[in-house]
Design a protein around this motif. Structure first.
Motif, short mmCIF file in Angstrom:
data_model
loop_
_atom_site.label_atom_id
_atom_site.label_comp_id
_atom_site.label_asym_id
_atom_site.label_seq_id
_atom_site.Cartn_x
_atom_site.Cartn_y
_atom_site.Cartn_z
N ARG A 49 0.82 -1.22 0.00
CA ARG A 49 0.00 0.00 0.00
C ARG A 49 0.85 1.26 0.00
NH1 ARG A 49 -3.14 -1.72 5.29
NH2 ARG A 49 -0.94 -1.91 5.76
N THR A 50 2.00 1.19 0.71
CA THR A 50 2.84 2.38 0.84
C THR A 50 4.14 2.26 0.07
OG1 THR A 50 3.97 1.50 2.80
CG2 THR A 50 1.94 2.79 3.17
N GLY A 51 4.53 1.04 -0.27
CA GLY A 51 5.80 0.82 -0.93
C GLY A 51 6.99 0.86 0.03
N LYS A 52 6.71 0.94 1.33
CA LYS A 52 7.78 1.03 2.34
C LYS A 52 8.05 -0.33 2.96
CE LYS A 52 6.82 5.81 3.43
NZ LYS A 52 6.50 6.78 4.45
N VAL A 53 9.29 -0.49 3.42
CA VAL A 53 9.65 -1.73 4.10
C VAL A 53 9.00 -1.76 5.49
CG1 VAL A 53 11.80 -2.11 2.85
CG2 VAL A 53 11.82 -0.81 4.99
N VAL A 54 8.77 -2.98 5.97
CA VAL A 54 8.17 -3.20 7.28
C VAL A 54 9.30 -3.61 8.22
CG1 VAL A 54 6.47 -4.57 8.55
CG2 VAL A 54 6.04 -3.93 6.16
N PRO A 55 9.66 -2.76 9.18
CA PRO A 55 10.87 -2.99 9.96
C PRO A 55 10.76 -3.94 11.15
CG PRO A 55 9.92 -0.89 10.56
CD PRO A 55 9.10 -1.44 9.43
N ASP A 56 9.59 -4.17 11.70
CA ASP A 56 9.51 -4.88 12.98
C ASP A 56 8.94 -6.28 12.90
OD1 ASP A 56 10.54 -2.65 14.27
OD2 ASP A 56 8.57 -1.72 14.43
N ALA A 57 8.97 -6.90 11.75
CA ALA A 57 8.45 -8.27 11.62
C ALA A 57 9.42 -9.26 12.28
CB ALA A 57 8.25 -8.63 10.16
N VAL A 58 8.86 -10.36 12.74
CA VAL A 58 9.66 -11.41 13.34
C VAL A 58 9.54 -12.66 12.47
CG1 VAL A 58 9.97 -12.88 15.37
CG2 VAL A 58 9.28 -10.48 15.65
N LEU A 59 10.66 -13.05 11.86
CA LEU A 59 10.66 -14.26 11.03
C LEU A 59 10.74 -15.48 11.94
CD1 LEU A 59 11.27 -12.22 8.76
CD2 LEU A 59 12.77 -13.94 7.81
N PHE A 60 9.88 -16.47 11.68
CA PHE A 60 9.93 -17.66 12.50
C PHE A 60 9.98 -18.95 11.68
CE2 PHE A 60 5.49 -16.56 12.10
CZ PHE A 60 4.87 -17.76 11.82
N ILE A 61 9.86 -18.84 10.38
CA ILE A 61 10.06 -19.99 9.50
C ILE A 61 10.90 -19.52 8.32
CG2 ILE A 61 8.99 -21.59 7.86
CD1 ILE A 61 6.54 -21.66 9.61
N SER A 62 11.93 -20.29 8.03
CA SER A 62 12.71 -20.05 6.81
C SER A 62 13.23 -21.40 6.33
CB SER A 62 13.85 -19.06 7.07
OG SER A 62 14.70 -19.52 8.09
N ARG A 63 13.04 -21.63 5.05
CA ARG A 63 13.44 -22.90 4.43
C ARG A 63 13.78 -22.63 2.98
NH1 ARG A 63 12.07 -28.64 4.07
NH2 ARG A 63 11.64 -29.14 1.91
N ILE A 64 14.76 -23.35 2.47
CA ILE A 64 15.09 -23.25 1.06
C ILE A 64 15.22 -24.67 0.49
CG2 ILE A 64 17.59 -23.04 1.36
CD1 ILE A 64 17.37 -20.85 -0.95
N ASP A 65 14.58 -24.88 -0.67
CA ASP A 65 14.61 -26.20 -1.29
C ASP A 65 14.50 -26.05 -2.80
OD1 ASP A 65 11.81 -26.18 -2.18
OD2 ASP A 65 11.29 -26.49 -0.08
N MET A 66 14.64 -27.16 -3.50
CA MET A 66 14.59 -27.15 -4.97
C MET A 66 13.23 -27.62 -5.49
SD MET A 66 18.36 -27.96 -6.42
CE MET A 66 18.02 -27.01 -7.91
N SER A 67 12.16 -27.30 -4.79
CA SER A 67 10.82 -27.70 -5.21
C SER A 67 10.43 -27.18 -6.60
CB SER A 67 9.77 -27.33 -4.17
OG SER A 67 9.79 -25.95 -3.91
N PRO A 68 10.96 -26.05 -7.08
CA PRO A 68 10.60 -25.65 -8.45
C PRO A 68 11.04 -26.67 -9.50
CG PRO A 68 11.47 -23.77 -7.26
CD PRO A 68 11.70 -24.98 -6.39
N HIS A 69 12.00 -27.52 -9.15
CA HIS A 69 12.46 -28.57 -10.07
C HIS A 69 11.86 -29.93 -9.68
CE1 HIS A 69 15.29 -26.18 -12.33
NE2 HIS A 69 15.85 -25.74 -11.22
N GLY A 70 10.87 -29.93 -8.79
CA GLY A 70 10.26 -31.17 -8.36
C GLY A 70 11.10 -31.94 -7.35
N MET A 71 12.03 -31.23 -6.71
CA MET A 71 12.92 -31.87 -5.74
C MET A 71 12.79 -31.19 -4.37
SD MET A 71 16.35 -32.61 -8.06
CE MET A 71 16.77 -30.89 -8.27
N ALA A 72 11.60 -31.22 -3.80
CA ALA A 72 11.36 -30.55 -2.52
C ALA A 72 12.21 -31.14 -1.39
CB ALA A 72 9.89 -30.63 -2.15
#
Length: 126
Positions: A49-72
């Protein structure tokens, strides 16, 4: 039948990657990153809505995988690093293969009743 399954998959992917009513998005600062160990991935959380970054969020899940290639099941170590820019999140990952990687993030944003969850696709290049 195949079209029905494909359509269902698209609908599920859309609902997973984008909440129905909140205007918050994670954005990759760079969509292409260097393949290898110690790769830096920089993401920002933006209120559309504003185009501004949100500074106070708390990340609690982060994962990286190759699911775009069918290799989750093909995941990589991913570690959140300290960043001095509010609203930006820096990760270090060991991307052992070239290609598309899906970065899944979930965050609690102050003032929102429910956390947001998003999926971003980046390219690991040589």
């Amino acid at each position: 039948m195949v079209l029905l399954l494909v359509g269902t998959g698209v609908a599920l992917a859309s609902s997973f990657s984008r909440g129905s009513s909140d205007p918050y998005v994670f954005e990759l600062v760079e969509r292409e990153v260097k393949q290898g160990y110690g790769t830096t991935i920089l993401v920002r959380l933006v209120d559309e809505r504003t185009g501004k970054v949100v500074p106070d969020a708390v990340l609690f899940i982060s994962r990286i995988d190759m699911s775009p290639h069918g290799m989750a099941a093909m995941t990589a170590p991913l570690e959140l690093q300290a960043d001095t820019m509010p609203g930006y999140y820096r990760f270090e990952a060991d991307l052992s293969m070239e290609g598309a990687w899906a970065l899944t993030l979930a965050a609690k944003i102050p003032g929102l009743p429910n956390p947001i969850q998003r999926r971003l696709v980046l390219q690991a290049v040589p």
